[in-house]
Design a protein around this motif. Structure first.
Motif, short mmCIF file in Angstrom:
data_model
loop_
_atom_site.label_atom_id
_atom_site.label_comp_id
_atom_site.label_asym_id
_atom_site.label_seq_id
_atom_site.Cartn_x
_atom_site.Cartn_y
_atom_site.Cartn_z
N ASP A 1 -14.42 -15.69 1.87
CA ASP A 1 -14.18 -14.31 1.42
C ASP A 1 -15.49 -13.54 1.33
N LEU A 2 -16.52 -14.22 0.85
CA LEU A 2 -17.84 -13.58 0.72
C LEU A 2 -18.39 -13.20 2.10
N LEU A 3 -18.06 -13.98 3.11
CA LEU A 3 -18.54 -13.72 4.47
C LEU A 3 -17.66 -12.73 5.21
N GLY A 4 -16.54 -12.34 4.61
CA GLY A 4 -15.63 -11.40 5.27
C GLY A 4 -14.76 -12.05 6.32
N GLY A 5 -14.61 -13.37 6.26
CA GLY A 5 -13.77 -14.08 7.21
C GLY A 5 -12.38 -14.35 6.65
N LYS A 6 -11.71 -15.30 7.27
CA LYS A 6 -10.33 -15.62 6.89
C LYS A 6 -10.12 -17.12 7.02
N ILE A 7 -9.41 -17.70 6.07
CA ILE A 7 -9.10 -19.13 6.13
C ILE A 7 -7.61 -19.33 5.91
N GLU A 8 -7.00 -20.16 6.73
CA GLU A 8 -5.58 -20.50 6.60
C GLU A 8 -5.39 -21.95 6.99
N PHE A 9 -4.17 -22.44 6.80
CA PHE A 9 -3.89 -23.83 7.16
C PHE A 9 -2.40 -24.00 7.43
N LYS A 10 -2.10 -25.08 8.10
CA LYS A 10 -0.72 -25.53 8.24
C LYS A 10 -0.72 -27.05 8.06
N SER A 11 0.30 -27.55 7.41
CA SER A 11 0.31 -28.97 7.09
C SER A 11 1.74 -29.48 7.06
N VAL A 12 1.92 -30.70 7.55
CA VAL A 12 3.21 -31.39 7.50
C VAL A 12 2.98 -32.70 6.78
N GLU A 13 3.69 -32.91 5.70
CA GLU A 13 3.50 -34.11 4.90
C GLU A 13 3.78 -35.36 5.75
N GLY A 14 2.81 -36.28 5.72
CA GLY A 14 2.94 -37.52 6.49
C GLY A 14 2.42 -37.42 7.91
N LYS A 15 2.07 -36.20 8.38
CA LYS A 15 1.61 -36.05 9.77
C LYS A 15 0.21 -35.46 9.87
N GLY A 16 -0.27 -34.82 8.83
CA GLY A 16 -1.62 -34.29 8.88
C GLY A 16 -1.69 -32.80 8.61
N SER A 17 -2.92 -32.28 8.68
CA SER A 17 -3.16 -30.87 8.36
C SER A 17 -4.16 -30.29 9.34
N THR A 18 -4.06 -28.96 9.50
CA THR A 18 -5.04 -28.20 10.28
C THR A 18 -5.51 -27.02 9.45
N PHE A 19 -6.79 -26.98 9.16
CA PHE A 19 -7.41 -25.84 8.49
C PHE A 19 -8.22 -25.07 9.53
N TRP A 20 -8.16 -23.76 9.46
CA TRP A 20 -8.96 -22.97 10.39
C TRP A 20 -9.57 -21.76 9.69
N ILE A 21 -10.74 -21.37 10.19
CA ILE A 21 -11.42 -20.18 9.70
C ILE A 21 -11.60 -19.24 10.88
N GLU A 22 -11.63 -17.93 10.60
CA GLU A 22 -11.74 -16.92 11.65
C GLU A 22 -12.81 -15.90 11.26
N PHE A 23 -13.55 -15.44 12.28
CA PHE A 23 -14.52 -14.35 12.12
C PHE A 23 -14.32 -13.37 13.25
N ASP A 24 -14.74 -12.13 13.01
CA ASP A 24 -14.71 -11.13 14.07
C ASP A 24 -15.76 -11.46 15.12
N LEU A 25 -15.35 -11.41 16.35
CA LEU A 25 -16.25 -11.73 17.46
C LEU A 25 -17.10 -10.50 17.79
N LEU A 26 -18.41 -10.73 17.94
CA LEU A 26 -19.30 -9.63 18.31
C LEU A 26 -19.14 -9.28 19.78
N PRO A 27 -19.33 -8.01 20.15
CA PRO A 27 -19.29 -7.66 21.58
C PRO A 27 -20.32 -8.45 22.36
N GLU A 28 -20.09 -8.62 23.65
CA GLU A 28 -20.96 -9.47 24.47
C GLU A 28 -22.38 -8.95 24.56
N ASN A 29 -22.59 -7.63 24.44
CA ASN A 29 -23.92 -7.05 24.57
C ASN A 29 -24.71 -7.08 23.27
N SER A 30 -24.12 -7.59 22.19
CA SER A 30 -24.80 -7.56 20.88
C SER A 30 -25.86 -8.66 20.83
#
Length: 467
Positions: A438-467
């Motif tokens: 939150d402090l970095l201005g990103g996003k964190i979410e997850f999906k999980s199925v009991e007994g099968k595992g979990s996936t956590f992911w974070i997201e950031f805004d991608l900078l333009p290619e010329n930056s």
């Protein structure tokens, strides 16, 4: 206070009381509308009676009939012309028409008056109309004029008395109607007064109950606010206490861990007592775990107090991911867990703090490692989604129960509280991760199925290619 106490006793019945008061209020309003409607009808009738005034119209008819008879008499004597007689005849007929058109017939019908004299007089006028026209000729002798006038007067004989009786009846009925209207108006005025008092009383009771409820709700809100402040204060005291304790523990812990490592390095080759060496390993491992817990507590306290600063710069997240996985490699080897990293060939630049992103990934990867079976693999994927870059950490462990997923990012939350061994956790890692993202201005979410595992992911805004 007494009113509030009574109101608390009535709380289970407040919906019933509100409904009853509302029904009474609506009933009173409807009854008031009916009363006012009846009053308006009476006023309309009286206004019609006053404006149309059948008594005045009937009296005018009587006067015009007398004037017609007088004109006929003077015509017979030669003092009036046939034109004067015809004019009086037309005026009298117009009075008859007025009594039979507009609101007057309805009003007379409401008075229940026998008005047969009016249509009888009209029929007589229709029969006399040719005779009236025949008067307008110069060839009539005086005797003929007298005979014709006398025949017309004879046809009108008796109507004067009938109209007079009609006038008296109209006057009596109008007087009685006015008297009834005044009595009804007085009764209705009393009814309206009582009804107004009832409506005001009900409205006052409703407002009083509403005010008492508002005061009770305000008191409850104050109590809740006070409890929330106490809870917040207790939480701050808890975190302050833990922060102080952690600060006091960090220095001696570092010394203990360093001493154990030095001792183990010196005696590992010469000491033959395997049990003693095993105890040194256990002490060193628990020291590391305790130091990690102390660091987590200090990080959580710093985030809560807003003391954590971030320095955002354009960063290639490919490099950050590779570095974070390398930093966790020893931890994975200890748990016999390998890491599979998938990164794209192109740069994935984001404006962020590489050190904090590495800390976030270290938390996610270490969590995934703890809950992954020995010999299994933790997958770390870096991908581009639209104008965002996503980093996913996937394990094949025990998963997160559905009833615990809503609180996964709260401090001291543990998926399997009370466990020991490799999956033991302080419950602060994901909370710290969420606050950092939150402090970095990103996003964190997850999906999980009991007994099968979990996936956590974070997201950031991608900078333009010329930056």
């Amino acid at each position: 206070m007494a009113a509030q106490e009574h109101l608390r006793r009535l709380i289970p019945y407040r919906k019933f009381i509100r409904g009853l008061l509302l029904l009474l209020f609506i009933g009173a309003v409807i009854f008031g509308i009916i009363v006012l409607s009846k009053l308006d009808d009476g006023v309309q009738n009286i206004q019609t009676a006053e404006q149309s005034d059948p008594l005045w119209v009937a009296s005018q008819l009587q006067f015009e009939l007398l004037r017609l008879e007088n004109a006929l008499g003077e015509y017979a004597l030669g003092y009036k012309s046939a034109v004067d007689v015809a004019m009086r005849f037309d005026i009298a007929w117009s009075r008859i028409n007025i009594l039979q058109k507009g609101e007057l017939p309805k009003l007379i019908a409401t008075f229940q008056i026998n008005a047969d004299v009016v249509p009888e007089l009209e029929a007589t006028f229709k029969r006399l109309e040719p005779a009236i026209k025949d008067l307008n000729t110069d060839r009539l002798t005086g005797e003929e004029r007298s005979e014709r006038a006398e025949s017309i007067l004879l046809a009108l004989e008796g109507f004067d008395l009938s109209i007079r009786e009609f006038l008296l009846t109209v006057a009596q009925e109008k007087s009685e109607a006015m008297a009834e209207f005044r009595a009804a108006l007085l009764t209705l005025s009393h009814t309206v007064a009582y009804l107004s008092a009832t409506i005001l009383g009900l409205l006052g009771i409703f407002i009083l109950l509403l005010m008492l409820e508002l005061r009770t709700a305000e008191h409850a809100e104050q109590e809740m606010r006070h409890l929330a402040e106490e809870a917040s204060s207790a939480a701050r005291m808890k975190m302050n206490f833990m922060s102080i304790v952690s600060h006091e523990l960090r220095t001696p812990l570092t010394s203990i861990i360093g001493g154990l490592a030095l001792l183990k390095s010196r005696v590992a080759d010469t000491m033959k007592d395997e049990a003693a060496l095993k105890l040194l390993d256990v002490a060193s491992r628990n020291g590391d775990r305790l130091l990690a817990l102390v660091n987590d507590i200090l990080d959580a306290q710093a985030l809560t107090e807003g003391k954590v600063k971030v320095e955002r710069k354009p960063v290639d997240l490919n490099t950050v991911v590779s570095s974070a996985v390398e930093g966790c490699q020893a931890y994975g080897d200890k748990h016999n867990v390998s890491y599979r990293v998938n990164t794209p060939d192109e740069e994935m630049k984001a404006l962020t703090d590489s050190a904090r992103v590495s800390q976030i990934l270290a938390n996610l990867i270490s969590n995934a490692t703890k809950f992954t079976s020995s010999g299994d693999v933790v997958e770390i994927n870096l991908k581009k989604i639209d104008q965002k870059v996503r980093i996913e950490v996937t394990d094949h462990g025990i998963g997160i129960p559905i009833d615990r997923q809503n609180a996964i990012f709260t401090p001291f939350h543990q998926v399997n509280p009370g466990t020991t061994g490799t999956t033991q956790s302080s419950g602060l890692g994901l909370s710290i991760t969420k606050q950092l993202i939150d402090l970095l201005g990103g996003k964190i979410e997850f999906k999980s199925v009991e007994g099968k595992g979990s996936t956590f992911w974070i997201e950031f805004d991608l900078l333009p290619e010329n930056s």
